[in-house]
Write a protein that holds these residues in place. Structure first.
Motif, PDB file in Angstrom:
ATOM      1  N   LEU A 103       0.810  -1.224   0.000  1.00  0.00           N
ATOM      2  CA  LEU A 103       0.000   0.000   0.000  1.00  0.00           C
ATOM      3  C   LEU A 103       0.844   1.275   0.000  1.00  0.00           C
ATOM      4  O   LEU A 103       0.417   2.302  -0.508  1.00  0.00           O
ATOM      5  CB  LEU A 103      -0.927   0.025   1.219  1.00  0.00           C
ATOM      6  N   SER A 104       2.034   1.198   0.577  1.00  0.00           N
ATOM      7  CA  SER A 104       2.814   2.421   0.780  1.00  0.00           C
ATOM      8  C   SER A 104       3.964   2.626  -0.195  1.00  0.00           C
ATOM      9  O   SER A 104       4.589   3.684  -0.182  1.00  0.00           O
ATOM     10  CB  SER A 104       3.363   2.433   2.207  1.00  0.00           C
ATOM     11  N   ASP A 105       4.245   1.664  -1.061  1.00  0.00           N
ATOM     12  CA  ASP A 105       5.392   1.765  -1.974  1.00  0.00           C
ATOM     13  C   ASP A 105       5.418   3.061  -2.771  1.00  0.00           C
ATOM     14  O   ASP A 105       6.435   3.745  -2.832  1.00  0.00           O
ATOM     15  CB  ASP A 105       5.431   0.583  -2.937  1.00  0.00           C
ATOM     16  N   LYS A 106       4.312   3.421  -3.389  1.00  0.00           N
ATOM     17  CA  LYS A 106       4.333   4.592  -4.272  1.00  0.00           C
ATOM     18  C   LYS A 106       4.436   5.910  -3.512  1.00  0.00           C
ATOM     19  O   LYS A 106       4.783   6.926  -4.080  1.00  0.00           O
ATOM     20  CB  LYS A 106       3.127   4.596  -5.200  1.00  0.00           C
ATOM     21  N   TYR A 107       4.173   5.908  -2.208  1.00  0.00           N
ATOM     22  CA  TYR A 107       4.254   7.141  -1.415  1.00  0.00           C
ATOM     23  C   TYR A 107       5.619   7.316  -0.753  1.00  0.00           C
ATOM     24  O   TYR A 107       6.068   8.425  -0.536  1.00  0.00           O
ATOM     25  CB  TYR A 107       3.167   7.155  -0.340  1.00  0.00           C
TER      26      TYR A 107
ATOM     27  N   LYS B  22      -5.235   6.582   2.330  1.00  0.00           N
ATOM     28  CA  LYS B  22      -4.794   5.541   1.399  1.00  0.00           C
ATOM     29  C   LYS B  22      -4.120   4.343   2.071  1.00  0.00           C
ATOM     30  O   LYS B  22      -4.064   3.265   1.483  1.00  0.00           O
ATOM     31  CB  LYS B  22      -3.826   6.132   0.358  1.00  0.00           C
ATOM     32  N   ILE B  23      -3.588   4.527   3.284  1.00  0.00           N
ATOM     33  CA  ILE B  23      -2.842   3.436   3.922  1.00  0.00           C
ATOM     34  C   ILE B  23      -3.453   3.031   5.265  1.00  0.00           C
ATOM     35  O   ILE B  23      -3.830   1.869   5.452  1.00  0.00           O
ATOM     36  CB  ILE B  23      -1.360   3.825   4.105  1.00  0.00           C
TER      37      ILE B  23
ATOM     38  N   THR C 274       9.270   4.777   8.676  1.00  0.00           N
ATOM     39  CA  THR C 274       9.245   5.763   7.597  1.00  0.00           C
ATOM     40  C   THR C 274       7.867   6.411   7.488  1.00  0.00           C
ATOM     41  O   THR C 274       7.738   7.633   7.386  1.00  0.00           O
ATOM     42  CB  THR C 274       9.625   5.089   6.266  1.00  0.00           C
ATOM     43  N   LEU C 275       6.831   5.588   7.537  1.00  0.00           N
ATOM     44  CA  LEU C 275       5.465   6.127   7.464  1.00  0.00           C
ATOM     45  C   LEU C 275       5.124   6.953   8.693  1.00  0.00           C
ATOM     46  O   LEU C 275       4.421   7.959   8.588  1.00  0.00           O
ATOM     47  CB  LEU C 275       4.457   4.991   7.286  1.00  0.00           C
ATOM     48  N   ASP C 276       5.628   6.558   9.861  1.00  0.00           N
ATOM     49  CA  ASP C 276       5.387   7.346  11.068  1.00  0.00           C
ATOM     50  C   ASP C 276       5.961   8.751  10.901  1.00  0.00           C
ATOM     51  O   ASP C 276       5.313   9.739  11.244  1.00  0.00           O
ATOM     52  CB  ASP C 276       5.996   6.661  12.287  1.00  0.00           C
ATOM     53  N   ALA C 277       7.152   8.850  10.348  1.00  0.00           N
ATOM     54  CA  ALA C 277       7.758  10.168  10.120  1.00  0.00           C
ATOM     55  C   ALA C 277       6.949  10.975   9.106  1.00  0.00           C
ATOM     56  O   ALA C 277       6.714  12.175   9.298  1.00  0.00           O
ATOM     57  CB  ALA C 277       9.199  10.004   9.639  1.00  0.00           C
ATOM     58  N   MET C 278       6.506  10.326   8.035  1.00  0.00           N
ATOM     59  CA  MET C 278       5.729  11.033   7.011  1.00  0.00           C
ATOM     60  C   MET C 278       4.362  11.476   7.545  1.00  0.00           C
ATOM     61  O   MET C 278       3.882  12.561   7.213  1.00  0.00           O
ATOM     62  CB  MET C 278       5.529  10.140   5.781  1.00  0.00           C
ATOM     63  N   LEU C 279       3.738  10.637   8.373  1.00  0.00           N
ATOM     64  CA  LEU C 279       2.415  10.961   8.910  1.00  0.00           C
ATOM     65  C   LEU C 279       2.454  12.138   9.874  1.00  0.00           C
ATOM     66  O   LEU C 279       1.433  12.797  10.091  1.00  0.00           O
ATOM     67  CB  LEU C 279       1.817   9.735   9.590  1.00  0.00           C
ATOM     68  N   GLN C 280       3.603  12.433  10.445  1.00  0.00           N
ATOM     69  CA  GLN C 280       3.733  13.576  11.344  1.00  0.00           C
ATOM     70  C   GLN C 280       3.746  14.895  10.580  1.00  0.00           C
ATOM     71  O   GLN C 280       3.544  15.957  11.168  1.00  0.00           O
ATOM     72  CB  GLN C 280       4.995  13.446  12.186  1.00  0.00           C
ATOM     73  N   ASP C 281       3.995  14.841   9.283  1.00  0.00           N
ATOM     74  CA  ASP C 281       4.015  16.028   8.430  1.00  0.00           C
ATOM     75  C   ASP C 281       2.599  16.291   7.904  1.00  0.00           C
ATOM     76  O   ASP C 281       1.999  15.423   7.270  1.00  0.00           O
ATOM     77  CB  ASP C 281       4.989  15.809   7.274  1.00  0.00           C
TER      78      ASP C 281
END
Length: 148
Positions: A25-29, A113-114, A96-103
């Motif tokens: 689910l997260s590859d393209k992001y 999407k995820i 990685t997703l945790d860091a991105m979700l904080q933004d």
């Protein structure tokens, strides 16, 4: 401002989800974003504790294998993950997703999407497991003999 409960929710969902689904689910992001590895994914043990009857005295159940990871995004957000088991790719992707979700720029899209599809998948699996367990439920009863 980031809500602590919201972050706990997405971290829980990512930790409990299957690695294959999370990564797919997260590859393209994620692939287009560079991240600095602060603590590479590493496997270790943690002590698991329980309570007698759920509310009684604590006791040590045993050890459990976990994998943890810490990354930093270019924006300066630190992403953390603790995953049950030995899957380093799962731990790295969750951090990685945790860091991105904080933004705030990425948060709403990634939640839609995820995180939401993963949470729905976990809810379905929980209901299926409860149905399976309910099929094996046994009711015990005691017959009381009358006093003569």
């Amino acid at each position: 401002m980031l809500n602590q409960t919201t972050r706990q929710h997405w971290m829980s969902v990512m930790a409990k989800s299957s690695a294959e689904t999370l990564i797919a689910l997260s590859d393209k992001y994620v692939n287009s974003h560079p991240f600095e590895t602060i603590r590479a994914a590493e496997v270790g043990l943690t002590q698991v504790r329980g309570r007698m009857g759920g509310t009684g005295s604590q006791f040590n159940v045993g050890d459990m294998t976990i994998t943890r990871c810490v990354v930093r995004s270019p924006e300066g957000h630190y992403g953390h993950s603790y995953i049950m088991g030995r899957n380093k790719d799962h731990a790295t992707r969750a951090a990685t997703l945790d860091a991105m979700l904080q933004d705030q720029i990425h948060q709403s899209l990634l939640m839609e999407k995820i995180i939401q599809p993963l949470a729905q998948d976990l809810a379905i699996k929980k209901v299926q497991k409860a149905d399976t367990v309910a099929q094996t439920k046994v009711n015990f009863f005691t017959l009381v003999r009358g006093e003569d």
